[in-house]
Design an enzyme around this catalytic site. Structure first.
Site, PDB file in Angstrom:
ATOM      1  N   CYS A 161     -16.007   6.590   8.975  1.00  0.00           N
ATOM      2  CA  CYS A 161     -15.412   7.776   8.365  1.00  0.00           C
ATOM      3  C   CYS A 161     -16.531   8.799   8.129  1.00  0.00           C
ATOM      4  O   CYS A 161     -17.152   8.812   7.075  1.00  0.00           O
ATOM      5  CB  CYS A 161     -14.788   7.306   7.047  1.00  0.00           C
TER       6      CYS A 161
ATOM      7  N   GLY B 130      -5.432  11.174   9.443  1.00  0.00           N
ATOM      8  CA  GLY B 130      -4.041  11.342   9.006  1.00  0.00           C
ATOM      9  C   GLY B 130      -3.049  11.464  10.144  1.00  0.00           C
ATOM     10  O   GLY B 130      -1.977  10.851  10.113  1.00  0.00           O
TER      11      GLY B 130
ATOM     12  N   SER C 106       2.222  -1.783  -4.455  1.00  0.00           N
ATOM     13  CA  SER C 106       0.964  -1.028  -4.470  1.00  0.00           C
ATOM     14  C   SER C 106       0.065  -1.612  -5.557  1.00  0.00           C
ATOM     15  O   SER C 106       0.562  -2.181  -6.524  1.00  0.00           O
ATOM     16  CB  SER C 106       1.275   0.439  -4.784  1.00  0.00           C
TER      17      SER C 106
ATOM     18  N   GLY D 252       0.860  -1.187   0.000  1.00  0.00           N
ATOM     19  CA  GLY D 252       0.000   0.000   0.000  1.00  0.00           C
ATOM     20  C   GLY D 252       0.896   1.236   0.000  1.00  0.00           C
ATOM     21  O   GLY D 252       1.919   1.261   0.693  1.00  0.00           O
ATOM     22  N   ALA D 253       0.545   2.239  -0.812  1.00  0.00           N
ATOM     23  CA  ALA D 253       1.408   3.425  -0.918  1.00  0.00           C
ATOM     24  C   ALA D 253       0.573   4.694  -0.905  1.00  0.00           C
ATOM     25  O   ALA D 253       0.672   5.534  -1.796  1.00  0.00           O
ATOM     26  CB  ALA D 253       2.263   3.336  -2.180  1.00  0.00           C
TER      27      ALA D 253
ATOM     28  N   THR E  11      -1.547   7.326   2.293  1.00  0.00           N
ATOM     29  CA  THR E  11      -1.202   8.133   3.481  1.00  0.00           C
ATOM     30  C   THR E  11      -0.263   7.364   4.419  1.00  0.00           C
ATOM     31  O   THR E  11       0.759   7.894   4.856  1.00  0.00           O
ATOM     32  CB  THR E  11      -2.497   8.512   4.242  1.00  0.00           C
ATOM     33  N   GLY E  12      -0.595   6.111   4.713  1.00  0.00           N
ATOM     34  CA  GLY E  12       0.244   5.326   5.615  1.00  0.00           C
ATOM     35  C   GLY E  12       1.448   4.724   4.904  1.00  0.00           C
ATOM     36  O   GLY E  12       2.593   4.895   5.341  1.00  0.00           O
TER      37      GLY E  12
ATOM     38  N   ALA F 237      -0.549  -6.709  -3.899  1.00  0.00           N
ATOM     39  CA  ALA F 237      -0.245  -7.959  -3.179  1.00  0.00           C
ATOM     40  C   ALA F 237      -1.447  -8.873  -3.349  1.00  0.00           C
ATOM     41  O   ALA F 237      -2.559  -8.513  -2.956  1.00  0.00           O
ATOM     42  CB  ALA F 237      -0.002  -7.660  -1.707  1.00  0.00           C
TER      43      ALA F 237
ATOM     44  N   CYS G 231      -8.503  16.869  12.801  1.00  0.00           N
ATOM     45  CA  CYS G 231      -9.131  16.882  11.483  1.00  0.00           C
ATOM     46  C   CYS G 231      -9.562  18.289  11.106  1.00  0.00           C
ATOM     47  O   CYS G 231     -10.107  19.017  11.940  1.00  0.00           O
ATOM     48  CB  CYS G 231     -10.340  15.944  11.521  1.00  0.00           C
TER      49      CYS G 231
ATOM     50  N   LYS H 248      -7.078  24.144   5.313  1.00  0.00           N
ATOM     51  CA  LYS H 248      -7.192  22.825   4.673  1.00  0.00           C
ATOM     52  C   LYS H 248      -6.681  22.886   3.228  1.00  0.00           C
ATOM     53  O   LYS H 248      -5.974  21.985   2.771  1.00  0.00           O
ATOM     54  CB  LYS H 248      -8.643  22.340   4.712  1.00  0.00           C
TER      55      LYS H 248
END
Ligand code: FAD
Length: 419
Positions: A161, A317, A34, A8-9, A11-12, A78, A350, A385
């Site tokens: 969310c 985030g 990714s 995974g590529a 935010t994290g 993956a 946030c 923002k």
């Protein structure tokens, strides 16, 4: 030499790859897997869905940036993880052995929890959870503008969310007013939260009063503790204890679904909880496989309190950055023969853009009782923002591994002191 794979590529994952390459990349091998060749800034999705941003403004290609950092890059995803043998099999069939694995695969979107929920062709609602969905939502919005009518925005049972749903309801209101179409569009906010402004966090400061006020000012009605039973073409069947089952008509609807873990991760025995989220200890390590770390939305975090309709905890985030910092520090320590000792701070911060103003939320820690909560409204939040979006994308495009959200919270706390 240790082999470290990041899956995974976003935010994290991308920040984990950058930080690993800075901390241990000179002497150890870093591989990023990714399932997309591009980074995309997810918080811009509500703007993409209303046509205020283009995908090209909020995305950039990953390969060149990662290879410049000395990392190997696979964009075939993956397919499976063999955590007993320490191997990731990519969608292209490559078998990649690892000594340490960082899982940052985000969520799989559980539209199938509710019949008829989600984008076409299976469902009747749009989504802003991925940039592809946001682009499709904009295309549907352009059609809707030709023949406007009732709108339903919200978050389904089990969703975690909520911020982007509030953002989207408010920016839609602003956009329709700009087009002088608002009077033709009754908007209803349908949410599984027990009250407006709960956010999956039992509220943050005065978020209930603040968000209720905001929706009332905009003539947006709401249903809370709502269960969406099913969605048909132009009709949502919603249950609440007060009103029983209602058949709510709509011409346009954006509903955030519940999340679960992605297949490649959820299928690893002993790694995940029943929803497919990775169970980690206080050091971000898998409870079953100590050389497997997880960061971001793919991590299991229990709800902050019981609610009449289930809601999850948002992973934002700032929290994700702190998970990444802890995971990287612990991998580095382990490589150097030390015991992992770093833990994430798990605070929530946030900035929500409401189209013509904004709301900032800070919860420290995220689970009440808290040392500190803060919720403030103002045009400055909206500007902050937008500035943060530009800053974040520019820095990430350049391969910068700074903790950007940490900087943002420091700035927010400064403003609080000035007040
Ligand atoms: P994701 O961003 O979902 O990234 C996961 C990545 O892994 C994706 O690129 C995915 O394609 C990839 N992947 C999945 N499966 C595989 C596989 N098998 N192999 C390889 N790769 C795979 N938080 C805030 O703090 N502020 C905000 O304003 C904010 N706005 C948000 C707006 C929206 C619309 C949403 C949905 C969330 C928002 N969040 C916000 C919450 C959170 O910050 C984001 O969801 C964030 O992007 C999560 O990061 P992540 O890396 O955990 O997951």
């Amino acid at each position: 030499m240790a082999r470290i794979i990041v899956i995974g590529a976003s935010t994290g994952g991308l920040r984990a790859a950058y930080t690993l390459s800075k901390e241990v990349g000179k002497t150890h091998e870093i591989t990023v897997v990714s399932n997309t060749p591009e980074f995309h800034f997810v918080p811009s999705n509500p703007w993409v869905a209303i046509g205020w941003r283009k995908r090209s403004e909020t995305s950039f290609p990953l390969r060149e940036r990662l290879e410049k950092k000395g990392a190997r890059f696979f964009s075939t995803g993956a397919a499976t993880i063999d955590a007993e043998k320490n191997i990731v099999i990519t969608g292209g069939g490559e078998a990649l052995p690892y000594d340490y694995l960082v899982i940052a695969t985000g969520p799989s979107l559980a539209f199938d929890d509710v019949p008829g929920l989600g984008p076409q062709p299976q469902g009747h609602t749009v989504s802003i959870c991925t940039v592809e969905h946001a682009e499709a939502a904009y295309a549907r919005y352009e059609e809707f503008l030709k023949d406007p009518g009732p709108v339903i925005i919200g978050a389904a049972q089990g969703a975690s969310c909520f911020g982007p749903a509030y953002e989207f309801a408010c920016i839609l209101d602003v956009d329709l007013r700009k087009r002088r179409l608002r009077k033709k569009v009754p908007i209803t906010f349908v949410t599984s939260e027990p009250y407006i402004g709960h956010m999956g966090l039992a509220g943050i400061g005065d978020s209930k009063a603040l968000m209720e006020h905001e929706l009332r000012q905009r003539h947006i009605n709401w249903r809370t503790s709502a269960t969406i039973r099913r969605v048909e073409n132009g009709k949502m069947i919603v249950h609440t204890n007060e009103a029983g089952e209602e058949q709510m008509p709509f011409k346009y609807s954006m509903i955030i679904p519940a999340f679960k873990g992605v297949d490649a991760v959820a299928s690893v025995p002993g790694l995940v909880n029943p929803r497919g989220f990775v169970m980690v200890d206080e050091h971000q390590r898998s409870k079953k496989y100590p050389n497997v770390y997880a960061v971001g939305v793919c991590v299991a975090i229990p709800p902050v309190e019981p609610t009449p309709v289930p809601v999850g905890v948002p992973k934002t985030g700032f929290m994700i950055e702190s998970m990444v910092s802890a995971a990287v520090r612990n991998i580095k320590d382990e490589i150097n023969g030390l015991k992992p000792c770093a833990s994430p701070t798990l605070n929530a911060v946030c900035l929500a853009d409401l189209g013509d103003t904004g709301v900032a939320f800070v919860a420290k820690p995220q689970i009440p009782p808290r040392d500190f909560t803060w919720a403030k409204k103002g045009a400055w939040v909206r500007l902050a923002k937008i500035a943060f979006e530009k800053y974040y994308i520019r820095k990430m495009r350049r391969g910068n591994a700074e903790p950007f959200y940490e900087k943002m919270i420091a700035a927010a706390l400064k403003i609080k002191k000035i007040e």
